[in-house]
Design an enzyme around this catalytic site. Structure first.
Site, mmCIF file in Angstrom:
data_model
loop_
_atom_site.group_PDB
_atom_site.id
_atom_site.type_symbol
_atom_site.label_atom_id
_atom_site.label_comp_id
_atom_site.label_asym_id
_atom_site.label_seq_id
_atom_site.Cartn_x
_atom_site.Cartn_y
_atom_site.Cartn_z
ATOM 1 N N GLY A 15 0.789 -1.087 0.010
ATOM 2 C CA GLY A 15 0.121 -0.046 0.210
ATOM 3 C C GLY A 15 0.802 1.343 0.040
ATOM 4 O O GLY A 15 2.091 1.172 0.238
ATOM 5 N N ASP A 40 -4.340 9.158 10.820
ATOM 6 C CA ASP A 40 -4.416 8.520 9.340
ATOM 7 C C ASP A 40 -5.283 7.305 9.306
ATOM 8 O O ASP A 40 -4.827 6.414 8.848
ATOM 9 C CB ASP A 40 -3.126 8.531 8.829
ATOM 10 C CG ASP A 40 -3.127 8.162 7.170
ATOM 11 O OD1 ASP A 40 -4.132 8.471 6.716
ATOM 12 O OD2 ASP A 40 -2.199 7.544 6.591
#
Length: 131
Positions: free
Chosen positions: A13, A129
């Site tokens: 990712g 996040d």
């Protein structure tokens, strides 16, 4: 590609600040997730210091829904974190394959996320996040 003792196999990712790789720890003979800070962010010593301080804070958390941090360091000028690798699909991949979750499954999943977030907040860690 290598980073110290870690063999970086493939990207898992990418985010605004870092890229996460599936890695292999040759010393302990196990797969791990290795998070590499992007070069532009790594050039800022204040950002690197904050990143490593956050890693130290997270490494003290113990919760079934929080992935453990094994290591936080610099290799040359490259800041990196090493986490437990948890195989399986991302939530996005899961939703694409199955469609929307039934309400009871979605609620159960969110309760786990919120419990972990609560544990982090109680330890003074603020997640900036959350996805």
């Amino acid at each position: 590609m290598k980073l110290g003792r870690f063999e970086l196999k493939r990207v898992l990712g990418e985010g605004a600040q870092a890229t996460v790789w599936l890695g292999f720890d040759a010393r302990l003979e196990r797969e791990v997730a290795v998070k590499l800070m992007r070069a532009d962010a790594a050039a800022d010593p204040v950002a690197v210091g904050q990143w490593l301080q956050e890693a130290r804070s997270v490494s003290r958390l113990t919760h079934s829904n929080i992935v453990p941090v094994f290591e936080a360091d610099l290799h040359g000028q490259q800041p990196y974190l090493v986490f437990e690798y948890v195989p399986g699909p991302t939530l996005t991949q899961h939703l694409k394959a199955r469609g929307a979750l039934p309400a009871h499954e979605a609620v159960q999943m969110m309760l786990g996320v919120l419990d972990a977030l609560h544990a982090a907040h109680m330890a003074g860690v603020v997640h900036r996040d959350l996805k």
